[in-house]
Design a protein around this motif. Structure first.
Motif, PDB file in Angstrom:
ATOM      1  N   GLN A   1      -9.807  40.084 -33.990  1.00  0.00           N
ATOM      2  CA  GLN A   1     -10.340  40.636 -35.229  1.00  0.00           C
ATOM      3  C   GLN A   1      -9.249  40.902 -36.253  1.00  0.00           C
ATOM      4  OE1 GLN A   1     -14.384  42.954 -33.709  1.00  0.00           O
ATOM      5  NE2 GLN A   1     -12.584  44.134 -34.244  1.00  0.00           N
TER       6      GLN A   1
ATOM      7  N   GLN B   1     -20.031  42.744 -25.043  1.00  0.00           N
ATOM      8  CA  GLN B   1     -20.950  42.072 -25.955  1.00  0.00           C
ATOM      9  C   GLN B   1     -20.269  41.717 -27.273  1.00  0.00           C
ATOM     10  OE1 GLN B   1     -24.280  44.352 -27.656  1.00  0.00           O
ATOM     11  NE2 GLN B   1     -25.625  42.640 -27.112  1.00  0.00           N
ATOM     12  N   ASP B   2     -19.429  42.643 -27.813  1.00  0.00           N
ATOM     13  CA  ASP B   2     -18.788  42.370 -29.103  1.00  0.00           C
ATOM     14  C   ASP B   2     -17.797  41.217 -28.993  1.00  0.00           C
ATOM     15  OD1 ASP B   2     -17.141  43.867 -27.477  1.00  0.00           O
ATOM     16  OD2 ASP B   2     -16.834  45.495 -28.915  1.00  0.00           O
TER      17      ASP B   2
ATOM     18  N   VAL C   1     -18.711  37.010 -38.522  1.00  0.00           N
ATOM     19  CA  VAL C   1     -19.366  36.020 -37.655  1.00  0.00           C
ATOM     20  C   VAL C   1     -20.480  35.303 -38.402  1.00  0.00           C
ATOM     21  CG1 VAL C   1     -20.784  35.738 -35.587  1.00  0.00           C
ATOM     22  CG2 VAL C   1     -18.764  37.202 -35.505  1.00  0.00           C
ATOM     23  N   GLU C   2     -21.261  36.070 -39.203  1.00  0.00           N
ATOM     24  CA  GLU C   2     -22.331  35.457 -39.979  1.00  0.00           C
ATOM     25  C   GLU C   2     -21.773  34.433 -40.963  1.00  0.00           C
ATOM     26  OE1 GLU C   2     -25.762  36.635 -43.273  1.00  0.00           O
ATOM     27  OE2 GLU C   2     -24.462  38.191 -42.426  1.00  0.00           O
TER      28      GLU C   2
ATOM     29  N   SER D   1     -16.203  44.999 -40.220  1.00  0.00           N
ATOM     30  CA  SER D   1     -17.501  44.321 -40.354  1.00  0.00           C
ATOM     31  C   SER D   1     -17.491  43.005 -39.589  1.00  0.00           C
ATOM     32  CB  SER D   1     -17.818  44.074 -41.831  1.00  0.00           C
ATOM     33  OG  SER D   1     -17.891  45.285 -42.528  1.00  0.00           O
ATOM     34  N   ALA D   2     -17.404  43.111 -38.271  1.00  0.00           N
ATOM     35  CA  ALA D   2     -17.328  41.904 -37.438  1.00  0.00           C
ATOM     36  C   ALA D   2     -18.582  41.053 -37.586  1.00  0.00           C
ATOM     37  CB  ALA D   2     -17.118  42.297 -35.981  1.00  0.00           C
ATOM     38  N   GLU D   3     -19.733  41.722 -37.733  1.00  0.00           N
ATOM     39  CA  GLU D   3     -20.980  40.970 -37.849  1.00  0.00           C
ATOM     40  C   GLU D   3     -20.972  40.090 -39.099  1.00  0.00           C
ATOM     41  OE1 GLU D   3     -20.740  44.212 -37.558  1.00  0.00           O
ATOM     42  OE2 GLU D   3     -21.506  44.689 -35.559  1.00  0.00           O
ATOM     43  N   ASN D   4     -20.449  40.632 -40.210  1.00  0.00           N
ATOM     44  CA  ASN D   4     -20.390  39.854 -41.445  1.00  0.00           C
ATOM     45  C   ASN D   4     -19.488  38.639 -41.296  1.00  0.00           C
ATOM     46  OD1 ASN D   4     -22.086  41.618 -42.752  1.00  0.00           O
ATOM     47  ND2 ASN D   4     -20.443  42.801 -43.702  1.00  0.00           N
TER      48      ASN D   4
ATOM     49  N   THR E   1     -14.245  40.314 -45.895  1.00  0.00           N
ATOM     50  CA  THR E   1     -15.198  41.317 -45.421  1.00  0.00           C
ATOM     51  C   THR E   1     -14.498  42.658 -45.273  1.00  0.00           C
ATOM     52  OG1 THR E   1     -14.801  41.004 -43.054  1.00  0.00           O
ATOM     53  CG2 THR E   1     -16.354  39.504 -44.112  1.00  0.00           C
TER      54      THR E   1
ATOM     55  N   TYR F   1     -19.878  37.853 -28.876  1.00  0.00           N
ATOM     56  CA  TYR F   1     -20.347  37.383 -30.179  1.00  0.00           C
ATOM     57  C   TYR F   1     -19.191  36.892 -31.042  1.00  0.00           C
ATOM     58  CZ  TYR F   1     -24.998  39.128 -29.138  1.00  0.00           C
ATOM     59  OH  TYR F   1     -26.226  39.320 -28.556  1.00  0.00           O
ATOM     60  N   ARG F   2     -18.018  37.470 -30.862  1.00  0.00           N
ATOM     61  CA  ARG F   2     -16.864  37.026 -31.627  1.00  0.00           C
ATOM     62  C   ARG F   2     -16.390  35.644 -31.169  1.00  0.00           C
ATOM     63  NH1 ARG F   2     -14.705  37.807 -36.389  1.00  0.00           N
ATOM     64  NH2 ARG F   2     -14.780  40.078 -36.206  1.00  0.00           N
TER      65      ARG F   2
END
Length: 502
Positions: free
Chosen positions: A275, A313-314, A93-94, A88-91, A84, A317-318
């Motif tokens: 990360q 929050q970040d 995690v997804e 792009s932490a969201e990517n 990624t 989610y991580r």
């Protein structure tokens, strides 16, 4: 005979990067094929079997996640590593939630790249070409078998056969093979560290270290040095270089217990290390790459802490890519006999002495305790019972307010004299054996009935106001709702059990 070298498919649309990854893996002894698009990768996958697929997230004709979905749909053995873009932490995690073995952040650090690939191919059947630092195929198979046996032994420590604990074991076995961070949630005393140990022992990192850290037990001014290490002279008393928890857990698992107790400032630094997979020791200008899997645990409601600003929050989610919820003991009472047997066996082993036998009466007395401290409280209760018991049977005190059925005796009638009572007793001695209430044949049903009667009485006295009833019984509103539903307690037609205004 050595197993064949592992085969890797590299998917990236940038020719220079694709060549760099290919040469790096060839030097490590892997067999490598490449593709520059989703379609080319699919063609390669139709033609060949691989041990791992390493794919960029964005490709000219689609996304690397499509390849991951293909592998899952076809139940292929290839483990997928997704690359990624930076930040792009969201990517990432997804991808992990969708079943990716691991992820890499671009620009890719080649040392980390080699480490992640080695983890991905381990246990898939192929191994890198033989080199001095690597084991031959037979040794790898032995190691895999040893890890499997170790994982089973660790899962066996999660005692019980209830549906709730079976679900926990199944989830541990399912998620242990990947690198996705795991958040274990459960009340104090439910066995969160045992679950973390089972996750580690069931993983391919079982031969690496498991480093457990109680985040709430470290003074705030020492957190950074304890987690990331420190260089000589970086603070008063630092007389030599020292590693932190991340360095100590290299190649293994870092278990962060009570993660919700970390201060906000440290949460930010922890997020960056997770990360970037690197740490900067206190007093150093250089970062060190670390290869660890993060498993964290908490008894707190982290989602509520995020809402109130007490937890980032970040970071939440991580850490919460995969969640394992451990049920409290009150939700798996059917496991009490097995738990007591296992704990008594451990007590006997630790003391080197036989322990009194667990009788039905002792088990009933244990079950009468609320055990709000869960398995830890149960263990303490058994330790105390063993220490205070005389003879061959375990004696457990009934909790305050609970009635020991065997202690119940009928009162003598006022008209009867001592002589009459003696004569009656002499004439019919068997009557004394019928005074004690019989032991229940279904302990859980008996306990449920006692609980039901108490709840109905308390609800009636409170006019069926659940909030008042919960306060009167010392339990939460959520618990009272759950118990009303579980015990199927009816309320008058004009009373709504969800109406707390009564």
């Amino acid at each position: 005979m050595n197993a064949p070298a592992a085969s890797i498919l590299v998917v990236d649309d940038e020719p220079d990067l694709r060549t760099l990854y290919e040469l790096t893996l060839l030097r490590e002894g892997y067999r490598v094929e490449t593709a520059s698009s989703v379609q080319e990768a699919r063609d390669q996958l139709r033609a060949h079997r691989f041990d791992a697929v390493i794919t960029d997230m964005r490709l000219p004709d689609g996304f690397g996640m499509e390849l991951l979905q293909d592998l899952r749909d076809q139940q292929r053995r290839e483990r997928c590593v997704v690359m990624t873009a930076y930040g792009s932490a969201e990517n990432a995690v997804e991808a992990l939630r969708s079943g990716a073995f691991d992820y890499l952040t671009k620009p890719v650090d080649l040392k980390q790249f080699r480490s992640v690939v080695a983890s991905a191919v381990q246990g898939t059947g192929g191994v890198p070409a033989p080199r001095a630092a690597r084991s031959p195929g037979q040794q790898r198979q032995s190691a895999t078998a040893a890890e499997h046996a170790s994982g089973n032994a660790a899962l066996d420590k999660l005692v019980g056969a209830s549906e709730a604990i079976r679900n926990v074991k199944q989830r541990v076995a399912k998620v242990s093979r990947g690198m996705a961070p795991v958040l274990i949630h459960g009340e104090s005393g439910t066995g969160k560290e045992l679950v973390a140990q089972a996750l580690h022992a069931s993983s391919q990192r079982a031969d690496g270290p498991l480093v457990a850290v109680n985040c709430g037990a470290i003074p705030e001014n020492l957190l950074e040095a304890e987690f990331f290490g420190a260089r000589k002279g970086s603070y008063t008393g630092a007389t030599q270089d020292r590693d932190g928890y991340f360095q100590a857990a290299r190649g293994g698992t870092l278990f962060l217990d009570e993660i919700g107790d970390l201060p906000l400032a440290m949460q930010s630094k922890l997020l960056r290390s997770i990360q970037e997979r690197s740490v900067r020791p206190l007093g150093s200008t250089q970062e060190e790459t670390v290869d660890v899997r993060i498993v964290s645990a908490t008894h707190r409601d982290l989602a509520a802490d995020v809402q109130s600003g007490r937890f980032r929050q970040d970071l939440y989610y991580r850490l919460n890519v995969i969640e394992i919820v451990i049920p409290p003991l009150r939700e798996r009472r059917e496991d009490l006999p097995a738990l007591c047997t296992a704990l008594l066996s451990r007590i006997a082993q630790e003391s080197g002495m036989p322990v009194p036998a667990l009788t039905d009466r002792a088990l009933a007395a244990i079950a009468a305790h609320p055990l709000t401290g869960n398995v830890r409280e149960l263990e303490n209760l058994l330790h105390r019972a063993v220490a205070l018991s005389d003879g061959e049977e375990l004696h457990v005190d009934w909790p305050t307010g609970a009635t020991d059925p065997q202690a119940v005796r009928p009162a003598a009638s006022p008209e009867s004299s001592p002589q009459t009572q003696t004569a009656d007793a002499t004439a019919s001695p068997p009557q004394t054996t019928t005074c004690a209430a019989p032991l229940p044949s279904d302990l859980q049903a008996w306990l449920d009935q006692q609980e039901r009667e108490i709840l109905i009485r308390a609800l009636k006295e409170a006019g069926f106001n659940r909030t008042a009833t919960a306060a009167r019984l010392g339990i939460s509103l959520r618990q009272i709702r759950y118990r009303i539903a579980r015990l199927n307690i009816a309320v008058p037609n004009d009373q709504d059990p969800h109406d707390d205004m009564g």
